[in-house]
Design a protein around this motif. Sequence first.
Motif, mmCIF file in Angstrom:
data_model
loop_
_atom_site.group_PDB
_atom_site.id
_atom_site.type_symbol
_atom_site.label_atom_id
_atom_site.label_comp_id
_atom_site.label_asym_id
_atom_site.label_seq_id
_atom_site.Cartn_x
_atom_site.Cartn_y
_atom_site.Cartn_z
ATOM 1 N N ASN A 92 0.586 12.200 0.638
ATOM 2 C CA ASN A 92 1.339 10.584 0.389
ATOM 3 C C ASN A 92 1.575 10.992 -1.018
ATOM 4 O OD1 ASN A 92 0.435 9.490 2.771
ATOM 5 N ND2 ASN A 92 -1.757 9.422 1.936
ATOM 6 N N GLU A 111 -12.389 5.569 -4.923
ATOM 7 C CA GLU A 111 -10.964 6.204 -4.425
ATOM 8 C C GLU A 111 -10.231 6.834 -5.471
ATOM 9 O OE1 GLU A 111 -9.753 4.950 -1.180
ATOM 10 O OE2 GLU A 111 -8.070 6.296 -1.883
ATOM 11 N N ASP A 112 -9.690 8.053 -4.907
ATOM 12 C CA ASP A 112 -8.590 8.710 -5.810
ATOM 13 C C ASP A 112 -9.212 9.296 -6.992
ATOM 14 O OD1 ASP A 112 -6.996 8.297 -3.871
ATOM 15 O OD2 ASP A 112 -5.623 7.091 -4.751
ATOM 16 N N ASP A 156 -11.448 9.042 0.342
ATOM 17 C CA ASP A 156 -10.611 10.334 0.535
ATOM 18 C C ASP A 156 -11.236 11.396 1.169
ATOM 19 O OD1 ASP A 156 -8.135 9.204 -1.154
ATOM 20 O OD2 ASP A 156 -9.784 9.031 -2.585
ATOM 21 N N LEU A 200 -3.040 9.046 -4.861
ATOM 22 C CA LEU A 200 -2.398 9.539 -3.829
ATOM 23 C C LEU A 200 -2.198 11.184 -3.797
ATOM 24 C CD1 LEU A 200 -0.124 6.397 -3.451
ATOM 25 C CD2 LEU A 200 -1.989 7.014 -2.003
ATOM 26 N N TYR A 225 0.876 -1.110 -0.091
ATOM 27 C CA TYR A 225 -0.153 0.003 -0.034
ATOM 28 C C TYR A 225 0.975 1.197 0.009
ATOM 29 C CZ TYR A 225 -3.472 3.123 2.091
ATOM 30 O OH TYR A 225 -4.312 4.204 2.260
ATOM 31 N N ASN A 270 -3.734 7.743 8.403
ATOM 32 C CA ASN A 270 -4.135 7.350 6.889
ATOM 33 C C ASN A 270 -5.351 6.720 6.972
ATOM 34 O OD1 ASN A 270 -4.010 5.694 4.585
ATOM 35 N ND2 ASN A 270 -2.202 6.357 3.835
ATOM 36 N N ASN A 271 -6.207 6.861 6.004
ATOM 37 C CA ASN A 271 -7.667 6.418 6.001
ATOM 38 C C ASN A 271 -7.369 4.978 6.127
ATOM 39 O OD1 ASN A 271 -6.826 5.599 3.290
ATOM 40 N ND2 ASN A 271 -7.915 7.837 2.476
ATOM 41 N N LYS A 275 -5.986 -1.227 -2.004
ATOM 42 C CA LYS A 275 -7.176 -0.738 -0.985
ATOM 43 C C LYS A 275 -7.826 -2.037 -0.545
ATOM 44 C CE LYS A 275 -6.515 3.628 -0.336
ATOM 45 N NZ LYS A 275 -6.821 4.496 0.777
#
Length: 549
Positions: free
Chosen positions: A407, A235-236, A259, A148, A91, A451-452, A164
């Motif tokens: 990150n 995500e992202d 996020d 990230l 990760y 961090n999540n 993830k």
Amino acid sequence: MPSSPTVSTDPLRNRGTAFTVDERARLGLVGRLPSAVETLDEQAARCYRQISGYATDLQKYTYLDQLHDRNEVLYYKLIVDHLAEMLPIVYDPTIGDAIKQWSNDYRDSRAVYLSIDRPDDVRASFAGLGLGPDDVDLVVVSDAQEILGIGDWGVNGTDISIGKLAVYTAAAGVDPARVVAVNLDVGTDNEVLLNSPEYLGNRHARVTGERYDDFIDLYLKTASELFPNALLHFEDFGPSNARRILEQNRDTYRIFNDDMQGTGAIVMSAVFSALKVTKESFAEQRLLVFGAGTAGTGMADQISAAMIRDGLSEDEAKSRVWLVDVDGLVTDDMTGLPNYQAAYARPASEVADWARADGLIDLLTAVSEVKPTILIGTSTLHNGFPKAVVEALAAGVERPILLPLSNPTERIEVMPADAVSWTQGRALIATGIPVDPVHYNGVDYDIGQANNALLYPGLGLGTIVSGATHVTDGMLLAAAKAVADQVDPTALGASLLPAVDNLRASSATVALAVAKQAIEEGVSTTNHDNLVQAVEDAMWQPVYPEIVE
Ligand SMILES: NC(=O)C1=CN([C@@H]2O[C@H](COP(=O)(O)OP(=O)(O)OC[C@H]3O[C@@H](n4cnc5c(N)ncnc54)[C@H](O)[C@@H]3O)[C@@H](O)[C@H]2O)C=CC1
Ligand SMILES: CC(=O)C(=O)O
Ligand SMILES: [Mg+2]
């Protein structure tokens, strides 16, 4: 030999040298393996020796990725037994390097690829998995616009969905047979990728506007129709898409934006802990967010909601939040502000006397004027918190809460070793990346990882166990409190967050709190006599399952 190739090539069922003599005979594997029959522990010990021999983290990532595709139980056994060591490999931060190399290093992938150029294939792409409506608990999707802090990586970003999911399983025991990783290939604006002969994604700019929105709608409709019990994790995505998709769909679908919501919640945990040290309430905080995109404004939302819970009005809460982005302090005379920044824009009249450089109010000025009690970095700007900024922060308050969260490592705003020394050990620090403790003035400062990943696995497990129809704000808050309640941050140098080593236990605690909250809010759809046991039972363990032929 109809079944043997299937068992030994299916990573979920393969057990390599751990197949017994009987199983080898039964499954047509005679002569296909060396004579030794190993235990899972013995296999894991060899893997650990092998991975330890690699010089770089990216080589270790590749090794683990190949193991993942060969023998999933062994892969998770290795990670779970060495969680703090392996998480940074599978990760954040190593995954960022792997994503940059993804098309060049392409091997094979378990993901589902959905192309905006072939919307008619969406249903068939999922159907090809052979999974029924009750077979999937979780789908992680990314369009990879903001991976990230390293930007747009198009189809290379597929690994963020896979990574993830690996964390969901390693950290919270989400069943790896019941998850799906998805890449939405809507093109890329990354010119290097578009001009690289190796690039494996659609070779056009990102599609935006109505066609993009229609594609997201199609994804949501199809995924939720085919897998009605699944949590749909986003995500992202880019900042405006991330927020719009969540806001428009959170009442209709079981969706979660990591996020915004996951990061906001883990930051809440860190702040809950820090306030135990400063003995203050949320209502007394002054929050300055540097880098007001998806994550930064998600945190501003959750922290200002906490201020309101502590008795402030909405306007009073907003008056305690400042955003600084590429054009300096966000003020209401700026044109073209995205709505998520406009919500926190400061009145221009209020800052008319503040110093300006090149026409903008920079971070140093904002910190000096505001004297924030909490300074968050989600800017992707490495060294965005230089010494002068950190010293100004420490001059403003006795125990500032400092969260440089960008990150991967190449993006973090300030390294804790510097921040501890520049604040003489007074700052209460947590970071997005994993960092070693800082030794300063005879004290070891343990730096919690905000961090999540420290929160979303338990949140997801709690959502799955409770069958919650929605991820509510109450569930996010319950998760944040459950994380914070696991540490005593009051000793000098103590971490604000639980250690990654304890992540599996921490995730179970979070899952329980989330499931209880879902029941209390009436969004749960399952019935368990004993919720504690239900969470334990739901946690997949890395042990070889019975072989079903
Ligand atoms: N610790 C954690 O759990 C998480 C950390 N993050 C990190 O936060 C960072 C931002 O991620 P997102 O919010 O998703 O990205 P984003 O692209 O939505 O937001 C970044 C914001 O920073 C601003 N920015 C860029 N350069 C800047 C500069 N030089 N000065 C001031 N502002 C600048 C951008 O204009 C944008 O508003 C990334 O590094 C990401 O890894 C994101 C999610 C979770
Ligand atoms: C941790 C995470 O989700 C990010 O940096 O985007
Ligand atoms: Mg992310």
